[in-house]
Design a protein around this motif. Structure first.
Motif, PDB file in Angstrom:
ATOM      1  N   GLY A  78      23.755  40.518  40.481  1.00  0.00           N
ATOM      2  CA  GLY A  78      22.846  40.073  39.435  1.00  0.00           C
ATOM      3  C   GLY A  78      23.104  40.652  38.063  1.00  0.00           C
ATOM      4  N   VAL A  79      24.196  41.415  37.916  1.00  0.00           N
ATOM      5  CA  VAL A  79      24.487  42.072  36.625  1.00  0.00           C
ATOM      6  C   VAL A  79      25.317  41.160  35.721  1.00  0.00           C
ATOM      7  CG1 VAL A  79      25.586  44.088  35.540  1.00  0.00           C
ATOM      8  CG2 VAL A  79      24.338  44.342  37.675  1.00  0.00           C
ATOM      9  N   HIS A  80      26.138  40.309  36.323  1.00  0.00           N
ATOM     10  CA  HIS A  80      27.029  39.446  35.538  1.00  0.00           C
ATOM     11  C   HIS A  80      26.783  37.977  35.851  1.00  0.00           C
ATOM     12  CE1 HIS A  80      29.222  43.324  35.697  1.00  0.00           C
ATOM     13  NE2 HIS A  80      29.501  43.021  34.455  1.00  0.00           N
ATOM     14  N   ILE A  81      27.287  37.134  34.977  1.00  0.00           N
ATOM     15  CA  ILE A  81      27.250  35.687  35.224  1.00  0.00           C
ATOM     16  C   ILE A  81      28.589  35.102  34.795  1.00  0.00           C
ATOM     17  CG2 ILE A  81      26.128  35.175  32.991  1.00  0.00           C
ATOM     18  CD1 ILE A  81      24.661  32.863  34.472  1.00  0.00           C
ATOM     19  N   ALA A  82      29.174  34.286  35.672  1.00  0.00           N
ATOM     20  CA  ALA A  82      30.458  33.639  35.370  1.00  0.00           C
ATOM     21  C   ALA A  82      30.161  32.263  34.779  1.00  0.00           C
ATOM     22  CB  ALA A  82      31.289  33.498  36.638  1.00  0.00           C
ATOM     23  N   VAL A  83      30.824  31.954  33.670  1.00  0.00           N
ATOM     24  CA  VAL A  83      30.579  30.707  32.945  1.00  0.00           C
ATOM     25  C   VAL A  83      31.885  29.933  32.844  1.00  0.00           C
ATOM     26  CG1 VAL A  83      29.723  29.692  30.792  1.00  0.00           C
ATOM     27  CG2 VAL A  83      28.777  31.863  31.591  1.00  0.00           C
ATOM     28  N   GLY A  84      31.864  28.683  33.305  1.00  0.00           N
ATOM     29  CA  GLY A  84      33.044  27.807  33.226  1.00  0.00           C
ATOM     30  C   GLY A  84      32.909  26.844  32.059  1.00  0.00           C
ATOM     31  N   TYR A  85      34.024  26.510  31.421  1.00  0.00           N
ATOM     32  CA  TYR A  85      33.997  25.690  30.211  1.00  0.00           C
ATOM     33  C   TYR A  85      34.813  24.413  30.379  1.00  0.00           C
ATOM     34  CZ  TYR A  85      31.950  29.738  27.919  1.00  0.00           C
ATOM     35  OH  TYR A  85      31.106  30.774  27.579  1.00  0.00           O
ATOM     36  N   GLU A  86      34.618  23.519  29.418  1.00  0.00           N
ATOM     37  CA  GLU A  86      35.252  22.195  29.399  1.00  0.00           C
ATOM     38  C   GLU A  86      36.781  22.286  29.362  1.00  0.00           C
ATOM     39  OE1 GLU A  86      35.145  18.209  29.597  1.00  0.00           O
ATOM     40  OE2 GLU A  86      33.243  19.124  29.052  1.00  0.00           O
ATOM     41  N   ASP A  87      37.317  23.326  28.719  1.00  0.00           N
ATOM     42  CA  ASP A  87      38.776  23.450  28.583  1.00  0.00           C
ATOM     43  C   ASP A  87      39.429  24.155  29.766  1.00  0.00           C
ATOM     44  OD1 ASP A  87      37.695  25.932  28.033  1.00  0.00           O
ATOM     45  OD2 ASP A  87      39.196  26.448  26.523  1.00  0.00           O
ATOM     46  N   GLY A  88      38.649  24.497  30.785  1.00  0.00           N
ATOM     47  CA  GLY A  88      39.198  25.147  31.980  1.00  0.00           C
ATOM     48  C   GLY A  88      39.106  26.651  31.970  1.00  0.00           C
ATOM     49  N   ALA A  89      38.567  27.232  30.906  1.00  0.00           N
ATOM     50  CA  ALA A  89      38.441  28.689  30.823  1.00  0.00           C
ATOM     51  C   ALA A  89      37.217  29.156  31.607  1.00  0.00           C
ATOM     52  CB  ALA A  89      38.329  29.125  29.369  1.00  0.00           C
ATOM     53  N   VAL A  90      37.268  30.401  32.076  1.00  0.00           N
ATOM     54  CA  VAL A  90      36.126  31.038  32.748  1.00  0.00           C
ATOM     55  C   VAL A  90      35.906  32.389  32.072  1.00  0.00           C
ATOM     56  CG1 VAL A  90      35.240  31.977  34.922  1.00  0.00           C
ATOM     57  CG2 VAL A  90      36.654  29.931  34.949  1.00  0.00           C
ATOM     58  N   ARG A  91      34.664  32.638  31.648  1.00  0.00           N
ATOM     59  CA  ARG A  91      34.333  33.926  31.036  1.00  0.00           C
ATOM     60  C   ARG A  91      33.214  34.578  31.827  1.00  0.00           C
ATOM     61  NH1 ARG A  91      32.949  32.820  25.001  1.00  0.00           N
ATOM     62  NH2 ARG A  91      33.147  35.061  24.742  1.00  0.00           N
ATOM     63  N   ILE A  92      33.300  35.893  31.978  1.00  0.00           N
ATOM     64  CA  ILE A  92      32.269  36.632  32.715  1.00  0.00           C
ATOM     65  C   ILE A  92      31.466  37.453  31.715  1.00  0.00           C
ATOM     66  CG2 ILE A  92      31.843  38.380  34.476  1.00  0.00           C
ATOM     67  CD1 ILE A  92      34.380  37.332  35.883  1.00  0.00           C
ATOM     68  N   PHE A  93      30.160  37.184  31.663  1.00  0.00           N
ATOM     69  CA  PHE A  93      29.257  37.860  30.731  1.00  0.00           C
ATOM     70  C   PHE A  93      28.434  38.906  31.458  1.00  0.00           C
ATOM     71  CE2 PHE A  93      30.087  33.850  28.624  1.00  0.00           C
ATOM     72  CZ  PHE A  93      30.088  34.167  27.280  1.00  0.00           C
ATOM     73  N   SER A  94      28.102  39.969  30.736  1.00  0.00           N
ATOM     74  CA  SER A  94      27.157  40.959  31.257  1.00  0.00           C
ATOM     75  C   SER A  94      25.755  40.507  30.877  1.00  0.00           C
ATOM     76  CB  SER A  94      27.452  42.327  30.650  1.00  0.00           C
ATOM     77  OG  SER A  94      26.357  43.191  30.874  1.00  0.00           O
ATOM     78  N   LEU A  95      24.842  40.516  31.834  1.00  0.00           N
ATOM     79  CA  LEU A  95      23.457  40.127  31.548  1.00  0.00           C
ATOM     80  C   LEU A  95      22.659  41.286  30.948  1.00  0.00           C
ATOM     81  CD1 LEU A  95      22.681  37.965  34.699  1.00  0.00           C
ATOM     82  CD2 LEU A  95      22.882  37.157  32.352  1.00  0.00           C
ATOM     83  N   LEU A  96      23.288  42.458  30.850  1.00  0.00           N
ATOM     84  CA  LEU A  96      22.604  43.607  30.244  1.00  0.00           C
ATOM     85  C   LEU A  96      22.669  43.534  28.721  1.00  0.00           C
ATOM     86  CD1 LEU A  96      23.983  46.372  32.639  1.00  0.00           C
ATOM     87  CD2 LEU A  96      21.782  45.205  32.761  1.00  0.00           C
ATOM     88  N   ASN A  97      23.855  43.151  28.194  1.00  0.00           N
ATOM     89  CA  ASN A  97      23.996  43.102  26.724  1.00  0.00           C
ATOM     90  C   ASN A  97      24.497  41.752  26.199  1.00  0.00           C
ATOM     91  OD1 ASN A  97      26.665  43.138  27.541  1.00  0.00           O
ATOM     92  ND2 ASN A  97      26.999  45.275  26.978  1.00  0.00           N
ATOM     93  N   GLY A  98      24.790  40.802  27.100  1.00  0.00           N
ATOM     94  CA  GLY A  98      25.207  39.471  26.668  1.00  0.00           C
ATOM     95  C   GLY A  98      26.639  39.390  26.182  1.00  0.00           C
ATOM     96  N   GLU A  99      27.445  40.435  26.450  1.00  0.00           N
ATOM     97  CA  GLU A  99      28.841  40.441  25.978  1.00  0.00           C
ATOM     98  C   GLU A  99      29.791  40.010  27.084  1.00  0.00           C
ATOM     99  OE1 GLU A  99      29.723  44.264  24.383  1.00  0.00           O
ATOM    100  OE2 GLU A  99      28.283  44.086  22.744  1.00  0.00           O
ATOM    101  N   SER A 100      30.922  39.431  26.667  1.00  0.00           N
ATOM    102  CA  SER A 100      31.946  38.994  27.625  1.00  0.00           C
ATOM    103  C   SER A 100      33.216  39.809  27.408  1.00  0.00           C
ATOM    104  CB  SER A 100      32.241  37.508  27.419  1.00  0.00           C
ATOM    105  OG  SER A 100      33.417  37.156  28.079  1.00  0.00           O
ATOM    106  N   ASN A 101      33.651  40.499  28.457  1.00  0.00           N
ATOM    107  CA  ASN A 101      34.875  41.298  28.364  1.00  0.00           C
ATOM    108  C   ASN A 101      36.004  40.735  29.221  1.00  0.00           C
ATOM    109  OD1 ASN A 101      33.652  43.202  26.651  1.00  0.00           O
ATOM    110  ND2 ASN A 101      32.712  44.213  28.410  1.00  0.00           N
ATOM    111  N   VAL A 102      35.661  39.852  30.149  1.00  0.00           N
ATOM    112  CA  VAL A 102      36.663  39.303  31.068  1.00  0.00           C
ATOM    113  C   VAL A 102      36.741  37.796  30.880  1.00  0.00           C
ATOM    114  CG1 VAL A 102      37.366  39.095  33.485  1.00  0.00           C
ATOM    115  CG2 VAL A 102      36.092  41.099  32.737  1.00  0.00           C
ATOM    116  N   SER A 103      37.941  37.276  30.721  1.00  0.00           N
ATOM    117  CA  SER A 103      38.103  35.818  30.656  1.00  0.00           C
ATOM    118  C   SER A 103      39.368  35.418  31.409  1.00  0.00           C
ATOM    119  CB  SER A 103      38.163  35.340  29.209  1.00  0.00           C
ATOM    120  OG  SER A 103      39.313  35.815  28.576  1.00  0.00           O
ATOM    121  N   PHE A 104      39.270  34.278  32.078  1.00  0.00           N
ATOM    122  CA  PHE A 104      40.383  33.749  32.864  1.00  0.00           C
ATOM    123  C   PHE A 104      40.758  32.366  32.346  1.00  0.00           C
ATOM    124  CE2 PHE A 104      37.997  36.254  36.195  1.00  0.00           C
ATOM    125  CZ  PHE A 104      38.871  37.320  36.200  1.00  0.00           C
ATOM    126  N   ASN A 105      42.052  32.100  32.290  1.00  0.00           N
ATOM    127  CA  ASN A 105      42.539  30.805  31.830  1.00  0.00           C
ATOM    128  C   ASN A 105      43.558  30.282  32.817  1.00  0.00           C
ATOM    129  OD1 ASN A 105      42.252  28.922  29.698  1.00  0.00           O
ATOM    130  ND2 ASN A 105      42.294  30.623  28.255  1.00  0.00           N
TER     131      ASN A 105
END
Length: 941
Positions: A78-105
Motif C-alpha cells: 500500500g506504499v506505492h502505486i504503479a501507473v501505466g501510460y498511453e506510450d507504454g511507459a510504467v512509473r511507480i509513485f510513492s503514496l507518501l510524497n507523490g514522487e516517482s523514482n522508478v520508471s520502466f520503458n
C-alpha cells in the motif's frame, strides 16, 4: 540584433473539471496508515488524482508528463502505486510524497494491465502491443518479455506459491507461463471470443474468466508434482536439449510433458450473468471471497465464493432433503430405492450476493473487504462520476447503501462553452445539463446550476448574472448570488449557436439555426413574486438570413456585424441599418468560429476545412490563408488589445498565431481529445480550454519571451528524437525470435545514455593519450615537466580521474535503461570498457553494477570477444578478479545478515520480557481498581 516583436510564452497551469478519466481503472489506496476504503485513485488525463471519498476532496495529485494514464495498480504493502501510460511507459509513485523514482520503458503502445506479485518485488505488465513484460522492482530493471498472444492483453496474474503467470487476451486465449524457463506451457482454447477479464479463486485452485457472452466460465486447476521419471527430456527456455534434427519432432511432446508436470486445467462449469453483453471488468476483493463484474450497463453484479465449511454445510442440508424425499417416495411406492447421491455443482460454491444499480453506465469497479463483514465498492461511471457503496455480506439479503458520490468537481457531459468574468477571477463552463462557475485561482466550484443543453454563454456586465444560449433555442438568465434561474426566454426556433455582447454593453445579439440574428436589450423589470427588480432581455430587431447562422460577432467599434453562415461564407452588415456590406467567401466548408480584432481592422475566421483565413474589414480582402489544424477549427479568439489570436481544433491542439506577420507562434499540447472551445481572460494573462476528455485546462502567460527560430528548431529536434526512438530495435547476436525476449526498448533516453558513455570513453582515451605523451616528453627531456592541463569536464566534477568519470557516467544511467544503452554501444568501445571494468573490480568500485554490465556485454558480444586474441588476457584477469571479489562481497553480506538476525532475536526476546512485565503490571492495576470499586459498593450499602 534586438527583438522586433516580443511574444510571451503560455504554459499549462492546471487541469480541473475531471473527476475520473474513462481510459484507466479505479482502485482503493491507503494513505499514511489511514482508514481502509477512504481513499481512491483515479486517472485524470495524464495525472492521477487521489480522492478522499468521505470529504469529496482531492488529497494528492501524482503528476504525469504528456501521455494519458491507462492503468493503475497499488502495491501489496500500500506504499506505492504503479501507473501505466498511453506510450507504454510504467512509473511507480510513492503514496507518501507523490514522487516517482522508478520508471520502466518496454512497451510500444498503451499499457493495458499491471499486476504485482505477492511480495511486491516483481511487476507484470501487458499492453496493446500484445507483449507481456516482467519487471524487477528492487533492481529497477526488466527481466524478460513474453511473446505469444496475438491481441491486446486484458489480464495478467502471478500465482502466489508457484513461479507461474497466467495471462488472457482479446485473441480468445488464456496462456500459462513457467517463469523459470520463460516458456508458455499451456494455452486454453475454450473461449469462442475475446477474454475480457480473469480472476483466481479458492486459494488459486480455480480460474474464473469473463468473455463476450453472459457466461463466467470456471476452470479447476490441479497442481502436480514435477515428474522425476528417467528418460524424460529436460527443458530449458522452452527448448529441449536434444539434437537439432529431432527438435521440431519433439517440441509438441515436450509441451505436453511440461503441462502434465506442472498443472492440469479442466472446465468446472459456468455462472450466468444477468447482463447479455460482454464483461467490461471483472475483479475480486483481496481475499477473493467476493466477485464483482459488470457489462456496458449500469448494473453491477456481486457474487460470493463460499468457504469449504460453508459448502459442506450446504451439501449436508441438500443430502438430508434428498434422503427425506427418497424416504417419502419409498413409502408411497412400497419399493426400496437406492441411497440418494448429491452432486457438488459450481452454483453450490459461488452464489449471487446482490446487484447494485448505479446512476449511470459503469466503466470500472473495485471492491474492498473490511472488518465486520463489510464490503466497500467504488464505481467509476462513464459520466465523470465516482460512486461508493457499502453492504454487509453476512446478511441473508444484503442491500447496498450509497455512501458517497463525487460529482461537484466536474460536468457529466462535455463542456461546450466557456467564458471569463470581466475581473479575470471567475470562469464559467456549461455542458448538457449544468452550468458551473469556478474560482480561477483556487479552481474550486463556486456555483452549480441546472440548465438545458448549453452551446454559448457570457457574463452580463457587472458579473452578477450569466446568459446561456441553448440547443432548444432558448436564452437562460441565471443570477450568481442566489444560484437561481431568473428567466428562460423562447428566443429562437432552432439551436442558439452563438451570442455576443454589444460593445456598448447595453444588450446582446444571438444567432441561431433558424436563419435569424436577433438583437436584445437588457432591462430591469419588477419580479412579481419578490417585488424586486431583476434582469431580463427585450427583443428589439431581427435580421433574417438565407442560411443557418453558426457564429455572430460585433466589431469593437459597434459599426459592423459579422455573421457566419452554413453556406461557407461570412456576411458583414452595418449594425445601425443592417445593410449588407461585405461577403467573405473562400472557405470550402462552413466557418465554425470567427473573431474581430480590438481595433476593428481585421477579422479571422476558422473553418471545418482546417484553415484559418485573415481578412481586412475595410475591403473584405483575404490577407492570408493558413493551414491551421489537422482537423476542424472549433474556436478562435483574439488576445485582447493585440493582433495575436488562439485557435482550438479537433486535432487536440491549441495554437497561437500572429495576424500581422501570419506566423504560427506556439502550440499548446495537453488535451487528449477534441478541443471544443476556449476563453481568454480580459487582461490576456489566462486562457481556459475545454475538451472531449472531460477536462478543463488553465494556461497562463509567463514573462518568458518566445524566439520563433528557436521554437521551430526545438520542434525539429523533438521530431528527430521521436524518429530516432522509433527506429529499428537493436538486434542481439544469437537471439532467436522466440517466446522470451529482452524487456527493454530503444528510446531517446537510451540513445542519449549510450552517447554519454561513448563521450566519456573518448575523454578517457584522450586523457590517457595525453598522459602517455607527457611521460614520453619527460623521458626525452630527462627532467620532470609540468603536468598537462586536465580536461575542464573532469575539473567541473571535482578533479576526478578519467576512469572514475566513466564509472560515474555509467552509474547515472537509469537501471531500467542500462542494458539497452549498452546494446546500442558500438563494439569498438567495448575492449576499452572491459579493461576499465577489470580495474574497477580490482579496486572494489561498484562491483555489483560493473558485474551486471560485464555479463551483459559478454553475452551480446561473445563471438567477437572470444575471437579477439588481444582480449584473452583481459578476460582471464576479469574471471579471476570477479570471482574473488564477488565471493568476498558475498561473505561480507552473509556476515552482516547473520549479525542482523542475531540483533533481531535479541530485540524480540527483550520485547517479550517487557511485554510480559507490562502485562503483569496492568493486572496489578486492575486488581487495585476492582478492590476500590468493591469498597465503594460496600460503603454505599
Amino acid at each position: 540584433m534586438g527583438l522586433t516583436k516580443q511574444y510571451l510564452r503560455y504554459v499549462a497551469s492546471a487541469v480541473f473539471g475531471v473527476i475520473g478519466s474513462q481510459k484507466a481503472n479505479i482502485t482503493y489506496v491507503t494513505l499514511r496508515g489511514g482508514e481502509k476504503g477512504r481513499y481512491v485513485a483515479v486517472a485524470a488525463c495524464e495525472h492521477v488524482f487521489i480522492w478522499d471519498v468521505r470529504k469529496g476532496e482531492k488529497v494528492l495529485i501524482l503528476q504525469g508528463q504528456k501521455h494519458e494514464v491507462t492503468f493503475l495498480c497499488p502495491s501489496p504493502d500500500g506504499v506505492h502505486i504503479a501507473v501505466g501510460y498511453e506510450d507504454g511507459a510504467v512509473r511507480i509513485f510513492s503514496l507518501l510524497n507523490g514522487e516517482s523514482n522508478v520508471s520502466f520503458n518496454g512497451h510500444k503502445s498503451a499499457v493495458s494491465v499491471i499486476h504485482y506479485d505477492a511480495l511486491g518485488a516483481r511487476l507484470v505488465t501487458g499492453s496493446k502491443d500484445t507483449d507481456v513484460i516482467v519487471w524487477d522492482i528492487i533492481n529497477e530493471c526488466g527481466l524478460y518479455r513474453l511473446r505469444g498472444h496475438k491481441d491486446v492483453i486484458t489480464q495478467a496474474l502471478f500465482l502466489r506459491d508457484k513461479n507461474l503467470l497466467v495471462t488472457c487476451s482479446k485473441d480468445s486465449f488464456v496462456k500459462w507461463w513457467d517463469l523459470d524457463t520463460q516458456h508458455c506451457f499451456k494455452t486454453m482454447v475454450g473461449h469462442r471470443s475475446e477474454v475480457w477479464g480473469m480472476v483466481l479463486l479458492s486459494q488459486e485452485s480455480r480460474l474464473l474468466t469473463g468473455s463476450a457472452d453472459s457466461e463466467l466460465r470456471a476452470w479447476d486447476i490441479n497442481y502436480l508434482e514435477e515428474a522425476k521419471a528417467e528418460g524424460e527430456p529436460k527443458v530449458k527456455k522452452g527448448k529441449t536439449l536434444l539434437d537439432d534434427d529431432d527438435e521440431e519432432d519433439n517440441k509438441e511432446e515436450v509441451d505436453e510433458s511440461l503441462e502434465e508436470r506442472i498443472l492440469t486445467c479442466e472446465k468446472a462449469g459456468s455462472i450466468l450473468r444477468e447482463a447479455r453483453d460482454r464483461v467490461v471488468s471483472l475483479t475480486t476483493d483481496r481475499h477473493a471471497r467476493v466477485i464483482a463484474c459488470h457489462g456496458n450497463d449500469s448494473v453491477l453484479e456481486l457474487f460470493t465464493v463460499l468457504s469449504e465449511e460453508e459448502v459442506q454445510k450446504k451439501m449436508t442440508k441438500k443430502l438430508k432433503k434428498a434422503k427425506k424425499k427418497a424416504t417419502k417416495a419409498q413409502e408411497a411406492s412400497g419399493e426400496e430405492t437406492e441411497e440418494p447421491v448429491v452432486k457438488r455443482m459450481l452454483k453450490d460454491e459461488i452464489i449471487r450476493l446482490t446487484n447494485i444499480k448505479a446512476s449511470s453506465k459503469i466503466r470500472w469497479v473495485d471492491c474492498l473487504s473490511c472488518a465486520g463483514g463489510e464490503l466497500k465498492v467504488v464505481l467509476l461511471l462513464q459520466n465523470n462520476t465516482v460512486e461508493t457503496y457499502s453492504l454487509k455480506t453476512s446478511q441473508k439479503t444484503p442491500v447496498a447503501d450509497k455512501t458517497a458520490r463525487l460529482t461537484l468537481g466536474g460536468h457529466r457531459t462535455d463542456a461546450r462553452t466557456l467564458a471569463f468574468s470581466s475581473d479575470n477571477l471567475a470562469v464559467l463552463s456549461a455542458s448538457g445539463d449544468t452550468v458551473k462557475v469556478w474560482n480561477r485561482s483556487t479552481l474550486q466550484v463556486i456555483r452549480t446550476m441546472a440548465c438545458e443543453y448549453a452551446l454559448c454563454s457570457l457574463f452580463v456586465p457587472g458579473d452578477r448574472q450569466i446568459i446561456l444560449g441553448t440547443k432548444s433555442g432558448k436564452l437562460q438568465i441565471f443570477e450568481l448570488g442566489s444560484g437561481s434561474l431568473l428567466e428562460t426566454v423562447d428566443a429562437h426556433d432552432g439551436a442558439v449557436w452563438s451570442i455576443c455582447l454589444a460593445p456598448d454593453q447595453r444588450g446582446i445579439i444571438s444567432g441561431s439555426a433558424d436563419k435569424t440574428v436577433k438583437f436584445w436589450e437588457f432591462e430591469l423589470v419588477k419580479d412579481k413574486e419578490t417585488s424586486q427588480k431583476r434582469l431580463t432581455v427585450k427583443h428589439k430587431r431581427t435580421l433574417q438570413l438565407e442560411e443557418d447562422v453558426l457564429c455572430v460577432k460585433f466589431s469593437p467599434d459597434h459599426r459592423l456585424l459579422a455573421v457566419s453562415l452554413l453556406d461557407c461564407t461570412v456576411k458583414i452588415f452595418y449594425t445601425d441599418t443592417l445593410k449588407f456590406f461585405l461577403s467573405l467567401y473562400g472557405h470550402k466548408l462552413p466557418v465554425l468560429c470567427l473573431d474581430i480584432s480590438h481595433d476593428s481592422t481585421i477579422i479571422a475566421t476558422g473553418s471545418a476545412d482546417r484553415n484559418v483565413k485573415i481578412w481586412g474589414l475595410d475591403f473584405g480582402d483575404c490577407h492570408r490563408s493558413m493551414f491551421a489544424h489537422d482537423d476542424s477549427v472549433m474556436f478562435l479568439q483574439f488576445v485582447p488589445k493585440t493582433h495575436l489570436f488562439f485557435t482550438a481544433g479537433k486535432d487536440k491542439k491549441i495554437k497561437q498565431w500572429d495576424a500581422d506577420k501570419f506566423e504560427h507562434i506556439q502550440t499548446l499540447e495537453g488535451h487528449h481529445r477534441e478541443v471544443w472551445c476556449l476563453a481568454i481572460s480580459p487582461n490576456g494573462d489566462h486562457l481556459v480550454s475545454s475538451s472531449h476528455d472531460k477536462s478543463l485546462r488553465l494556461w497562463e502567460r509567463t514573462r518568458e519571451p518566445i524566439i520563433l527560430e528557436e521554437e521551430r528548431e526545438m520542434e525539429r529536434e523533438a521530431e528527430f528524437e521521436e524518429s530516432l526512438a522509433k527506429g529499428d530495435a537493436p538486434v542481439v547476436p544469437g537471439e532467436t525470435q522466440g517466446e522470451a525476449a529482452p524487456a527493454g526498448k530503444k528510446t531517446v533516453e537510451t540513445v542519449k545514455a549510450a552517447e554519454r558513455i561513448m563521450e566519456a570513453l573518448e575523454l578517457y582515451k584522450g586523457e590517457t593519450r595525453k598522459m602517455e605523451e607527457h611521460k614520453y616528453a619527460c623521458e626525452s627531456a630527462g627532467k620532470e615537466l609540468p603536468p598537462p592541463q586536465p580536461n575542464p569536464i573532469l575539473v567541473a566534477f571535482g578533479n576526478v580521474s578519467p576512469s572514475r568519470y566513466v564509472l560515474d557516467v555509467i552509474k547515472k544511467v537509469r537501471s531500467s535503461e542500462l542494458e539497452v544503452s549498452l546494446l546500442v554501444l558500438p563494439f569498438p568501445y567495448v575492449p576499452e570498457l572491459l579493461k576499465l571494468f577489470n580495474s574497477y573490480i580490482q579496486q572494489g568500485l561498484e562491483v555489483e553494477l560493473v558485474c551486471r554490465c560485464l555479463f551483459f556485454l559478454l553475452k551480446i558480444h561473445f563471438g567477437q570477444i572470444s575471437s579477439n586474441q588481444m582480449l584473452l588476457s583481459v578476460i582471464d584477469e576479469l574471471r579471476t578478479n570477479t570471482l574473488s571479489k564477488v565471493r568476498e562481497i558475498r561473505d561480507v553480506m552473509g556476515f552482516n545478515s547473520a549479525a542482523l538476525q542475531f540483533l533481531q532475536r535479541e530485540i524480540e526476546s527483550k520485547e517479550d520480557v517487557m511485554f510480559f512485565a507490562d502485562a503483569t503490571g496492568r493486572l496489578e492495576e486492575k486488581k487495585k481498581k476492582r478492590r476500590k470499586r468493591e469498597r465503594a459498593v460496600l460503603t454505599i450499602a
